[in-house]
Design a protein around this motif. Sequence first.
Motif, mmCIF file in Angstrom:
data_model
loop_
_atom_site.group_PDB
_atom_site.id
_atom_site.type_symbol
_atom_site.label_atom_id
_atom_site.label_comp_id
_atom_site.label_asym_id
_atom_site.label_seq_id
_atom_site.Cartn_x
_atom_site.Cartn_y
_atom_site.Cartn_z
ATOM 1 N N ASP A 146 0.818 -1.209 0.000
ATOM 2 C CA ASP A 146 0.000 0.000 0.000
ATOM 3 C C ASP A 146 0.855 1.264 0.000
ATOM 4 O O ASP A 146 0.504 2.264 -0.634
ATOM 5 C CB ASP A 146 -0.979 0.001 1.186
ATOM 6 C CG ASP A 146 -0.284 -0.216 2.514
ATOM 7 O OD1 ASP A 146 0.805 -0.805 2.540
ATOM 8 O OD2 ASP A 146 -0.838 0.213 3.548
ATOM 9 N N GLU A 170 1.194 4.295 -2.716
ATOM 10 C CA GLU A 170 1.116 5.705 -2.332
ATOM 11 C C GLU A 170 2.288 6.480 -2.918
ATOM 12 O O GLU A 170 2.135 7.604 -3.414
ATOM 13 C CB GLU A 170 1.120 5.812 -0.804
ATOM 14 C CG GLU A 170 0.770 7.176 -0.261
ATOM 15 C CD GLU A 170 -0.675 7.556 -0.496
ATOM 16 O OE1 GLU A 170 -0.938 8.769 -0.606
ATOM 17 O OE2 GLU A 170 -1.536 6.655 -0.601
ATOM 18 N N ASP A 192 -4.120 1.362 8.268
ATOM 19 C CA ASP A 192 -4.277 2.044 6.982
ATOM 20 C C ASP A 192 -5.497 2.956 6.996
ATOM 21 O O ASP A 192 -5.482 4.055 6.440
ATOM 22 C CB ASP A 192 -4.416 1.021 5.850
ATOM 23 C CG ASP A 192 -3.152 0.204 5.651
ATOM 24 O OD1 ASP A 192 -2.064 0.756 5.888
ATOM 25 O OD2 ASP A 192 -3.256 -0.970 5.280
ATOM 26 N N LEU A 215 -3.179 -2.057 -7.428
ATOM 27 C CA LEU A 215 -3.517 -0.991 -6.478
ATOM 28 C C LEU A 215 -3.676 0.350 -7.176
ATOM 29 O O LEU A 215 -4.541 1.161 -6.809
ATOM 30 C CB LEU A 215 -2.437 -0.892 -5.400
ATOM 31 C CG LEU A 215 -2.259 -2.108 -4.482
ATOM 32 C CD1 LEU A 215 -1.165 -1.855 -3.475
ATOM 33 C CD2 LEU A 215 -3.553 -2.455 -3.773
ATOM 34 N N THR A 227 -3.711 -3.574 1.071
ATOM 35 C CA THR A 227 -2.422 -4.211 0.857
ATOM 36 C C THR A 227 -2.664 -5.620 0.348
ATOM 37 O O THR A 227 -3.652 -6.272 0.732
ATOM 38 C CB THR A 227 -1.581 -4.252 2.145
ATOM 39 O OG1 THR A 227 -0.355 -4.923 1.880
ATOM 40 C CG2 THR A 227 -2.305 -4.972 3.267
ATOM 41 N N ILE A 250 -6.270 1.787 -0.821
ATOM 42 C CA ILE A 250 -5.508 1.757 0.442
ATOM 43 C C ILE A 250 -5.257 0.341 0.932
ATOM 44 O O ILE A 250 -4.660 0.154 1.997
ATOM 45 C CB ILE A 250 -6.224 2.563 1.553
ATOM 46 C CG1 ILE A 250 -7.591 1.964 1.866
ATOM 47 C CG2 ILE A 250 -6.344 4.015 1.170
ATOM 48 C CD1 ILE A 250 -8.277 2.605 3.073
ATOM 49 N N ARG A 258 -13.343 4.759 1.438
ATOM 50 C CA ARG A 258 -12.543 4.427 2.620
ATOM 51 C C ARG A 258 -13.246 4.810 3.922
ATOM 52 O O ARG A 258 -13.001 4.197 4.962
ATOM 53 C CB ARG A 258 -11.181 5.095 2.535
ATOM 54 C CG ARG A 258 -11.180 6.606 2.504
ATOM 55 C CD ARG A 258 -9.785 7.139 2.236
ATOM 56 N NE ARG A 258 -9.749 8.597 2.215
ATOM 57 C CZ ARG A 258 -8.665 9.305 1.908
ATOM 58 N NH1 ARG A 258 -7.547 8.684 1.611
ATOM 59 N NH2 ARG A 258 -8.688 10.627 1.907
ATOM 60 N N VAL A 300 -7.688 -4.379 3.949
ATOM 61 C CA VAL A 300 -7.502 -3.038 4.508
ATOM 62 C C VAL A 300 -7.355 -3.201 6.013
ATOM 63 O O VAL A 300 -8.260 -3.722 6.671
ATOM 64 C CB VAL A 300 -8.679 -2.105 4.183
ATOM 65 C CG1 VAL A 300 -8.459 -0.736 4.830
ATOM 66 C CG2 VAL A 300 -8.846 -1.941 2.681
#
Length: 458
Positions: A88, A92, A243, A120, A133, A131, A211, A239
């Motif tokens: 993640d 970003e 996170d 992602l 992983t 967000i 989210r 998630v």
Amino acid sequence: MTVAPELLYLLTGDPEEFAEVVGGMQPADIAEAIKSLAPEAAARVLSALPFDTAVLVMDDPDLENRLGIMRVLDAHTCGRFLGAMSADQQAELFREMPEEERERLLPALHPKAQDALRLLLKYPPESAGGIMTTEFLSVPTTWTVEEALQLIRRVGGAKETVYAVYVIDATSGALRHVVSLRELMLSERSKHVVEVASARKVLTVSPRTDREDVARLISKYDLLAVPVVDPDGRVLGIVTVDDVIDALVAETTEDVQKFGGMAALDEPYMEISLGRMLQKRAGWLAALFIGEMLTATAMGHFEHEIARAVVLALFVPLIISSGGNSGSQATSLIIRAMALGEVRLRDWWRVALRELPSGLCLGLFLGAIGVCRILLWQRLGWYNYGPHYLLVAVTVGAALIGVVTFGSLAGSMLPFVLRRLGFDPASASAPFVATLVDVTGLVIYFSVGLVILRGTLL
């Protein structure tokens, strides 16, 4: 912060002393310390750290200059860091890069890591897919508890969390159960994982889920992680609660800035340039200024009434501020309720039915205070409102009822209107609501004055 210069100073001295100082620091503290350094200096500190510690520092979302640090590292070191970072945080970091830089650094990753990163990057950062992983533990339904525990021992260190193991259908690959590490540890090793897994329905989200909705789900059910699944039920990633916290801090910061009557800053306050700061603030200020110009227009429309009854002008700030305050209160309550999922678009009429009597009661309360104030000042001789002071008091009281009621109703409905039009309800900021109620408040006030004072002062 003085820690960052100290780290640079220690780098030039005894390596053992540097290792001793850094060994007593948490990765998050090191990240906070070096984020104020130039990328070249921060890269020197990272390169001198033990590799595992340096990766944890690079994984910290609060390290805002990660991209700058990566650009000054040599290709080999940069590739090692990228390969060891969590999926993640890789995503970003890559979101901040221009396309050509992404293509240059992608080959430094393992082919499987490249595929996970591309997955992602398909999803917006405000979504569960953005967000999540891809580092999670999964086992087929045919495995035993012993086999699952052996897998945790073997690869658990490279995963985001080992507290939950996802049980996958051996044929379709769809998620069937979630078994906790505690359940595995307390069960007989010869049993199959499906026998020890909870029979409760597995809570999942889609990659497009907002989210904030993921955060509500995690909070409601006290989860450490929630799986993200595709339409066929296959797990794409998870998630985790940390996170979600990082994402919500960013979301809340953005909403607070919007609510204050400005565009959201995309950089830390102390690092954003003057030009960018002006760009973010000037547009909203100009819009609010134009809105307040309507207030001057409304005042001009009632110029003759003000000239004939100057006493009315004394209470203009009182009237419009009361309406603005009630509107801002209502807006704050509704935006917060929307964020928590307590109200939906379809609930607008229920909110209106609640705010209407609330506004009337609050208006009556403030109106009574206003009337008592005028009568008290007149009786004590602190101010002479003229022979028609009773009518002036009634005018102020009635206007406060109308303005506060309208402010509460308008402030509560504006977030619904903006959400329906596809805008962020946080844009219904307190200054925006106050500007709207200022104009209408003046119209209500002088209209009430014309009705009550006609034939006397007007």
